[in-house]
Design an enzyme around this catalytic site. Structure first.
Site, PDB file in Angstrom:
ATOM      1  N   LYS A  64       0.844  -1.210   0.000  1.00  0.00           N
ATOM      2  CA  LYS A  64       0.000   0.000   0.000  1.00  0.00           C
ATOM      3  C   LYS A  64       0.877   1.257   0.000  1.00  0.00           C
ATOM      4  CE  LYS A  64      -1.609   1.684   4.076  1.00  0.00           C
ATOM      5  NZ  LYS A  64      -1.361   3.093   4.374  1.00  0.00           N
ATOM      6  N   ASN A  65       1.850   1.291   0.914  1.00  0.00           N
ATOM      7  CA  ASN A  65       2.614   2.529   1.077  1.00  0.00           C
ATOM      8  C   ASN A  65       3.585   2.781  -0.067  1.00  0.00           C
ATOM      9  OD1 ASN A  65       1.176   3.043   3.335  1.00  0.00           O
ATOM     10  ND2 ASN A  65       2.804   2.521   4.792  1.00  0.00           N
ATOM     11  N   CYS A  69      -4.811  12.641  12.628  1.00  0.00           N
ATOM     12  CA  CYS A  69      -5.521  11.366  12.538  1.00  0.00           C
ATOM     13  C   CYS A  69      -5.334  10.629  13.849  1.00  0.00           C
ATOM     14  CB  CYS A  69      -5.049  10.549  11.346  1.00  0.00           C
ATOM     15  SG  CYS A  69      -3.373   9.975  11.523  1.00  0.00           S
ATOM     16  N   ARG A 118       0.033  15.039  12.397  1.00  0.00           N
ATOM     17  CA  ARG A 118       0.899  14.646  11.272  1.00  0.00           C
ATOM     18  C   ARG A 118       1.150  15.852  10.375  1.00  0.00           C
ATOM     19  NH1 ARG A 118      -0.973   8.910   9.084  1.00  0.00           N
ATOM     20  NH2 ARG A 118       1.088   9.035   8.136  1.00  0.00           N
ATOM     21  N   ASP A 177       4.843   0.915  11.972  1.00  0.00           N
ATOM     22  CA  ASP A 177       3.638   0.272  11.433  1.00  0.00           C
ATOM     23  C   ASP A 177       3.487  -1.177  11.898  1.00  0.00           C
ATOM     24  OD1 ASP A 177       3.043   2.615  10.175  1.00  0.00           O
ATOM     25  OD2 ASP A 177       3.754   1.995   8.207  1.00  0.00           O
ATOM     26  N   ARG A 212      -8.644  -0.309   4.741  1.00  0.00           N
ATOM     27  CA  ARG A 212      -7.781   0.705   4.125  1.00  0.00           C
ATOM     28  C   ARG A 212      -6.440   0.109   3.725  1.00  0.00           C
ATOM     29  NH1 ARG A 212      -6.227   4.898   7.792  1.00  0.00           N
ATOM     30  NH2 ARG A 212      -4.779   5.110   6.064  1.00  0.00           N
TER      31      ARG A 212
HETATM   32  N1  EPU Z   1       6.794  14.722  10.266  1.00  0.00           N
HETATM   33  C1  EPU Z   1       6.989  16.055  10.511  1.00  0.00           C
HETATM   34  N2  EPU Z   1       6.857  16.930   9.478  1.00  0.00           N
HETATM   35  C2  EPU Z   1       6.550  16.518   8.221  1.00  0.00           C
HETATM   36  C3  EPU Z   1       6.337  15.159   7.978  1.00  0.00           C
HETATM   37  C4  EPU Z   1       6.475  14.275   9.023  1.00  0.00           C
HETATM   38  O1  EPU Z   1       7.289  16.453  11.640  1.00  0.00           O
HETATM   39  O2  EPU Z   1       6.444  17.370   7.332  1.00  0.00           O
HETATM   40  C5  EPU Z   1       6.924  13.762  11.365  1.00  0.00           C
HETATM   41  C6  EPU Z   1       5.678  12.931  11.584  1.00  0.00           C
HETATM   42  O3  EPU Z   1       4.751  13.591  12.420  1.00  0.00           O
HETATM   43  C7  EPU Z   1       6.252  11.677  12.208  1.00  0.00           C
HETATM   44  C8  EPU Z   1       7.573  11.518  11.470  1.00  0.00           C
HETATM   45  O4  EPU Z   1       7.898  12.808  10.978  1.00  0.00           O
HETATM   46  O5  EPU Z   1       6.510  11.904  13.572  1.00  0.00           O
HETATM   47  C9  EPU Z   1       7.544  10.527  10.319  1.00  0.00           C
HETATM   48  O6  EPU Z   1       6.427  10.805   9.474  1.00  0.00           O
HETATM   49  P1  EPU Z   1       6.462  10.489   7.908  1.00  0.00           P
HETATM   50  O7  EPU Z   1       6.310  11.763   7.160  1.00  0.00           O
HETATM   51  O8  EPU Z   1       7.644   9.645   7.602  1.00  0.00           O
HETATM   52  O9  EPU Z   1       5.114   9.659   7.722  1.00  0.00           O
HETATM   53  P2  EPU Z   1       4.312   9.594   6.362  1.00  0.00           P
HETATM   54  O10 EPU Z   1       5.248   9.650   5.240  1.00  0.00           O
HETATM   55  O11 EPU Z   1       3.194  10.545   6.406  1.00  0.00           O
HETATM   56  C10 EPU Z   1       4.422   7.011   6.024  1.00  0.00           C
HETATM   57  C11 EPU Z   1       3.426   5.875   5.980  1.00  0.00           C
HETATM   58  C12 EPU Z   1       2.928   5.601   7.392  1.00  0.00           C
HETATM   59  C13 EPU Z   1       4.138   5.282   8.280  1.00  0.00           C
HETATM   60  C14 EPU Z   1       5.142   6.437   8.245  1.00  0.00           C
HETATM   61  C15 EPU Z   1       6.397   6.164   9.030  1.00  0.00           C
HETATM   62  C16 EPU Z   1       2.381   6.075   3.818  1.00  0.00           C
HETATM   63  C17 EPU Z   1       1.150   6.331   3.023  1.00  0.00           C
HETATM   64  N3  EPU Z   1       2.304   6.223   5.132  1.00  0.00           N
HETATM   65  O12 EPU Z   1       3.685   8.139   6.478  1.00  0.00           O
HETATM   66  O13 EPU Z   1       2.100   4.437   7.279  1.00  0.00           O
HETATM   67  O14 EPU Z   1       3.706   5.071   9.602  1.00  0.00           O
HETATM   68  O15 EPU Z   1       5.514   6.695   6.870  1.00  0.00           O
HETATM   69  O16 EPU Z   1       7.031   5.037   8.561  1.00  0.00           O
HETATM   70  O17 EPU Z   1       3.403   5.708   3.263  1.00  0.00           O
HETATM   71  C18 EPU Z   1       0.363   3.000   7.873  1.00  0.00           C
HETATM   72  O18 EPU Z   1       0.577   2.387   6.820  1.00  0.00           O
HETATM   73  O19 EPU Z   1      -0.388   2.553   8.781  1.00  0.00           O
HETATM   74  C19 EPU Z   1       1.001   4.298   8.084  1.00  0.00           C
HETATM   75  C20 EPU Z   1       0.559   5.193   8.974  1.00  0.00           C
END
Ligand code: EPU
Length: 436
Positions: free
Chosen positions: A22-23, A120, A125, A319, A411
């Site tokens: 998915k990711n 969420c 986030r 995750d 999802r």
């Molecule tokens: N963060 C910031 N600023 C940003 C972006 C992120 O402070 O601009 C923080 C976040 O709040 C968090 C950390 O950095 O504390 C990491 O967040 P990241 O941006 O890496 O998360 P994401 O890219 O939004 C993806 C996966 C998540 C997974 C995270 C971490 C997808 C669609 N989602 O999210 O997957 O938990 O990376 O590995 O790829 C799931 O599949 O259940 C899921 C939540």
């Protein structure tokens, strides 16, 4: 709304294929917006999140153009209309991953308007790092009525050296956004403190096939040499490491013996190392063909406790934190699990307590005192991985567990109940008689 009803205490047996990730699929689908040439993607999983992403790119003018009846043999997408650059709140609010259209839209069309994703169940986030990265490429970013409005400078985005680290490490989708945008920027971009997750490597593979010049994906420094345009490509989505890890935990918590096909063991070393420490046997059954990796998971003894801290890849993935906690609930001793990526991601603890688990939270840390047996109970799913944790707990518990709000599971896990049932689990989907 549907519920899952699980009769616990049944051992699993047999073989199951891990689906496409998915990711990985979400940024790969968004990358189709970078070109007007056809892109064929195989193994896109059939999930609520991917359906929402298909709807979103379709609204943005990138349509499915093949006539294959199913998704398994590959779907072909082509951008036929570039007039719309607005990812509406209606779609973005259902799926935070929609943010990954921001970079491709901005790079290919010079402007993007994407509704700001809200918080969420797993906590705040923010997207500040995504925006900072795109600003470093010369974009102007404004907020208007809850939308992020990004505009490229007159001559297009410009390569630069930028830093994507934040308080909780790097950002996976932020790295995907900036890397995708930089493929069409003028000159060289160097992303320092880039996310090293395997899904970033998968995205880079597709982009390189499309003609992008990228090196270093999978390491904290990614270098991108901008090109004028990108072409069509064919790509198979990598197997879902989190789904594979969830099945491993399902085998471990039920003392079972299962085989996983298409299992990305290399991407799961933090989990397999921990599982082996707690007493689970993981044998790579076929290492000859990287596309047909198979692993056999057996667990036949009392599990040992563990100390775990979630970290960016290659550390223990956030995750899989909830699923691992389900397992540690029946380990013989005290475990400590610290969540360093999303410190609020503990909604499952209160539900596990309803099933007799001895779990306590202290800030970003959960302390788990193993019990001999979990007991079935009605519980509420709150987010995707917390729901998976409850399914695992239900598989091990004595008696019946009813999990409400399983739409969270849909999802990210394709027909989970059918696939677990094929391994022998007693799990059925029912319509909730008391809809909420
Ligand atoms: N963060 C910031 N600023 C940003 C972006 C992120 O402070 O601009 C923080 C976040 O709040 C968090 C950390 O950095 O504390 C990491 O967040 P990241 O941006 O890496 O998360 P994401 O890219 O939004 C993806 C996966 C998540 C997974 C995270 C971490 C997808 C669609 N989602 O999210 O997957 O938990 O990376 O590995 O790829 C799931 O599949 O259940 C899921 C939540």
């Amino acid at each position: 709304m549907d519920v899952f009803e699980i009769q616990g205490g049944v051992r699993l047996n047999g073989s199951i294929r891990v689906n496409g990730s998915k990711n990985s699929a979400l940024p790969l689908l968004a990358a189709c917006l970078l070109t007007d040439q056809p892109i064929t993607l195989s193994d896109v999983p059939e999930l609520l999140d991917t359906s929402n992403m298909l709807r979103l790119i379709d609204e943005l003018g990138c349509q499915r153009v093949d006539d294959k009846p199913d998704r398994a043999s590959g779907m072909t997408f082509q951008t036929l209309d570039t007039t719309n650059h607005h990812a509406r709140y209606d779609i973005v609010k259902t799926m935070r991953g929609s943010i990954c259209v921001l970079g491709p839209l901005l790079a290919a069309r010079g402007r993007a308007r994407v509704a700001m994703p809200g918080g969420c169940a797993i906590g705040q986030r923010p997207v500040d790092l995504h925006l900072r990265g795109l600003e470093a490429l010369g974009a102007t970013i404004e907020l208007d009525s809850g939308d992020i409005v990004a505009t490229a400078p007159a001559g297009g985005l410009k390569g630069s050296r930028l830093f994507l680290g934040g308080a909780f490490g790097s950002t996976v989708l932020g790295t995907a956004n900036v890397m995708s945008a930089a493929t069409l920027a003028k000159g060289q971009t160097i992303i320092e403190s880039a996310a090293c997750e395997p899904e970033i490597v998968d995205l880079a593979k597709l982009l390189v096939q499309m003609g992008a010049k990228i090196s270093g994906a999978g390491s904290p420094r990614i270098t991108i040499q901008g090109v004028d345009s990108l072409s069509g490509a064919q790509h198979t989505v990598m197997p879902d490491r989190i789904e594979a890890g969830t099945f491993m935990c399902a085998a471990a918590i039920t003392n079972s013996d299962i085989t996983l096909e298409n299992c990305p063991l290399d991407a799961l070393m933090a989990l397999t190392n921990t599982l082996q420490q707690v007493g689970v046997d993981i044998q790579p059954a076929d290492q000859t063909d990287p596309m047909r990796l198979t692993a056999r998971i057996t667990s036949a003894r009392v599990l040992q406790p563990a100390v775990i801290t979630t970290q960016p890849h290659p550390g223990f993935p956030t995750d899989l934190q909830a699923q691992m906690i389900a397992l540690l609930c029946i380990a013989d001793g005290h475990s400590v699990v610290t969540e360093k990526i999303f410190p609020e991601r503990f909604m499952h603890l209160a539900e596990l307590q309803r099933m007799g688990a001895m779990v306590f939270r202290q800030g970003p840390t959960a302390i788990i005192s193993g019990v001999r047996q979990l007991v079935g109970a009605p519980v509420m799913a709150s987010d995707l991985r917390a729901s998976a944790c409850l399914v695992l707990a239900g598989l091990a518990a004595q008696g019946t567990t009813t999990i409400h709000r399983v739409y969270h599971l849909d999802r990210g896990y394709e027909k989970l109940e059918e696939r677990l049932a094929a391994l022998g689990a007693k799990i059925v989907r029912k319509t909730d008689p008391n809809q909420d």
